[in-house]
Design a protein around this motif. Sequence first.
Motif, PDB file in Angstrom:
ATOM      1  N   ARG A  48       0.869  -1.179   0.000  1.00  0.00           N
ATOM      2  CA  ARG A  48       0.000   0.000   0.000  1.00  0.00           C
ATOM      3  C   ARG A  48       0.898   1.217   0.000  1.00  0.00           C
ATOM      4  N   TYR A  51      -0.613   7.640   0.332  1.00  0.00           N
ATOM      5  CA  TYR A  51      -1.452   8.393  -0.592  1.00  0.00           C
ATOM      6  C   TYR A  51      -1.956   9.627   0.141  1.00  0.00           C
ATOM      7  N   GLN A  56      -8.649   7.345   1.274  1.00  0.00           N
ATOM      8  CA  GLN A  56      -8.446   6.516   0.087  1.00  0.00           C
ATOM      9  C   GLN A  56      -7.197   5.653   0.266  1.00  0.00           C
ATOM     10  N   GLU A  57      -7.186   4.509  -0.405  1.00  0.00           N
ATOM     11  CA  GLU A  57      -6.061   3.581  -0.314  1.00  0.00           C
ATOM     12  C   GLU A  57      -5.692   3.085  -1.699  1.00  0.00           C
ATOM     13  N   VAL A  58      -4.394   3.155  -2.011  1.00  0.00           N
ATOM     14  CA  VAL A  58      -3.884   2.655  -3.294  1.00  0.00           C
ATOM     15  C   VAL A  58      -2.898   1.541  -2.999  1.00  0.00           C
ATOM     16  N   SER A  84      -4.928  -1.186  -7.362  1.00  0.00           N
ATOM     17  CA  SER A  84      -6.236  -1.091  -6.708  1.00  0.00           C
ATOM     18  C   SER A  84      -6.352   0.259  -6.030  1.00  0.00           C
ATOM     19  N   HIS A  85      -7.542   0.860  -6.120  1.00  0.00           N
ATOM     20  CA  HIS A  85      -7.778   2.169  -5.516  1.00  0.00           C
ATOM     21  C   HIS A  85      -9.132   2.136  -4.821  1.00  0.00           C
ATOM     22  N   GLN A  87     -11.919   4.081  -2.920  1.00  0.00           N
ATOM     23  CA  GLN A  87     -12.389   5.457  -2.723  1.00  0.00           C
ATOM     24  C   GLN A  87     -13.914   5.473  -2.706  1.00  0.00           C
ATOM     25  N   TRP A  93     -10.129  -1.591  -9.448  1.00  0.00           N
ATOM     26  CA  TRP A  93      -8.846  -2.214  -9.748  1.00  0.00           C
ATOM     27  C   TRP A  93      -8.693  -2.397 -11.254  1.00  0.00           C
TER      28      TRP A  93
END
Length: 183
Positions: A48, A51, A56-58, A84-85, A87, A93
């Motif tokens: 991960r 960000y 949000q997580e990328v 993968s994002h 939000q 993805w």
Amino acid sequence: MFNRPLRATALLALVIAVATPVAVAAPDPSLPPVPESVTVSSLIGDGRMDYPVADQEVRVSVDARSAYGVGSMPQRSWGTFRISHAQDGRLYWGEFKVDCLTTGGPTATVTGRLVRTSPGHPWLAALDPHTRMGVSFFVPDGGEARIGLSGGTKKGEPLLTRCMAPAADAKIVDGGFLLRDRD
């Protein structure tokens, strides 16, 4: 002891027996030469990235390999990577087929063509099918790993060049990667 025709036949058989293995062992000049050594590099893992948007997580996962002969560019690359994002309560993805993995010391660059996305992904409207994206990695023996994402080029714009990605500028805050540089 032997009569003349029998002696000639025996001599001919001996010449054929000795000459045949030599003819079979000769290389076929139409085949390309076999490289003296082929080395393989690999990059696997999931991480991960740091960000700037808190909710949000990328994440990037990768399983890529390259075979090298002579020179600094791989002769062949294969594998997949996924971006993968998460939000707005949804997980988007995109999955990519690797077309290049280059490695050097603690760094690697992976590029690939988009082959699948999550349903309703915004990329479906914004990007051409099979667009190329790139990811760069800095994977030191100790210390912080980093990653860089190229993003995709908008519809109608030229594709990102194979084997290219931006500098690995974002910290990895969870997970990690295992990089094996070519020997």
